[in-house]
Design an enzyme around this catalytic site. Sequence first.
Site, short mmCIF file in Angstrom:
data_model
loop_
_atom_site.label_atom_id
_atom_site.label_comp_id
_atom_site.label_asym_id
_atom_site.label_seq_id
_atom_site.Cartn_x
_atom_site.Cartn_y
_atom_site.Cartn_z
N ASP A 101 0.87 -1.18 0.00
CA ASP A 101 0.00 0.00 0.00
C ASP A 101 0.91 1.24 0.00
OD1 ASP A 101 -2.97 1.00 0.39
OD2 ASP A 101 -1.83 2.01 1.97
N HIS A 298 -7.01 -6.41 -1.12
CA HIS A 298 -5.97 -5.41 -0.92
C HIS A 298 -4.92 -5.83 0.11
CE1 HIS A 298 -4.15 -1.48 -0.97
NE2 HIS A 298 -4.32 -1.34 0.33
#
Length: 319
Positions: A101, A298
């Site tokens: 991320d 994610h």
Amino acid sequence: MNRMEVLNGNTKLSVLIDGPDASESLPILCLHGWPELAFSWRHQLVHFAKAGYRIAALDVRGYGDSDRPDEIAAYTMAELTSDVAAVIDALGGRAILFGHDWGAPIVWQTSIRYPEKVAAVAGLSVPYRPMTDTSFLDIMRHVHKDSFFYQLYFQEPGVAEAEFEGDPDALSKIYWGISGEGMLAQPMRPKPKGDRFLTGMVRPPQLPDWLPAEDLSVYETVFRRNGWRGPLNRYRAQDQDHVERGPVLNKHIAQPATFIGGALDPVRHFVPGVDTFATAGAFCDDFRGATIIDGAGHWVQQEAPTSTNAALMSFVRDL
């Protein structure tokens, strides 16, 4: 697994560390994203330590037990990459970097700003794209002038803080919402301008296997204690990053690099109609391939630790 403190100037950085004190292999340093902690790398710390590697995970400034300055300017890429460089020095002066991320852009840029300190780099969830003379936030301000975009929503200090701090289920909603299970159960839909981040997001009917209650509690305890200003300030520092883009402007990644992503990660289609994962190595001069993990969203290294660890280990052993 232990913690060590590293000072970068007056900024105290807290680092989880595991593995033998002396190893023939280069140390590994892991960088987490939003809204996470060094704890997000727990599966990788255990796996690589058992394999004989010295491996560390940083609580990025603003998070966990690291310092949390209030000023937005403290969260520019120049500042964050200097933190990484200081930790690399504490680990011996040269390291392999893993980033997820926001941690991915941080490790990508560290490899450019401090090339002598970075032996190789793995980005998770966010492929490398060089900074250009066009500001990312300005593009988003144009594209989303009539619609909601979370990074623009985060720009006004205090607004997102109030929303997240006012919802005790904020973290479980965020983690579930863009996980593989969450994306299948409730795909993301566009929201109107003026909406809020958590609108339409739900607490999972039951916590997924990859996020048991005791693990979720680690995150919730820390965010209740620390608040959200530091983590959100990273988004607010992007305009300053654009001003300071000179050292990284249009640069490629020179070190050996790899990319790992979850097949259901919404970042994959961050630009509507474009699969950003398909060109993950486009700006890496020594790209060793991409691994896209079916079923994962994610939080790929937490949702699919076995597959993620296998891909990372293959990358490291082939260096």
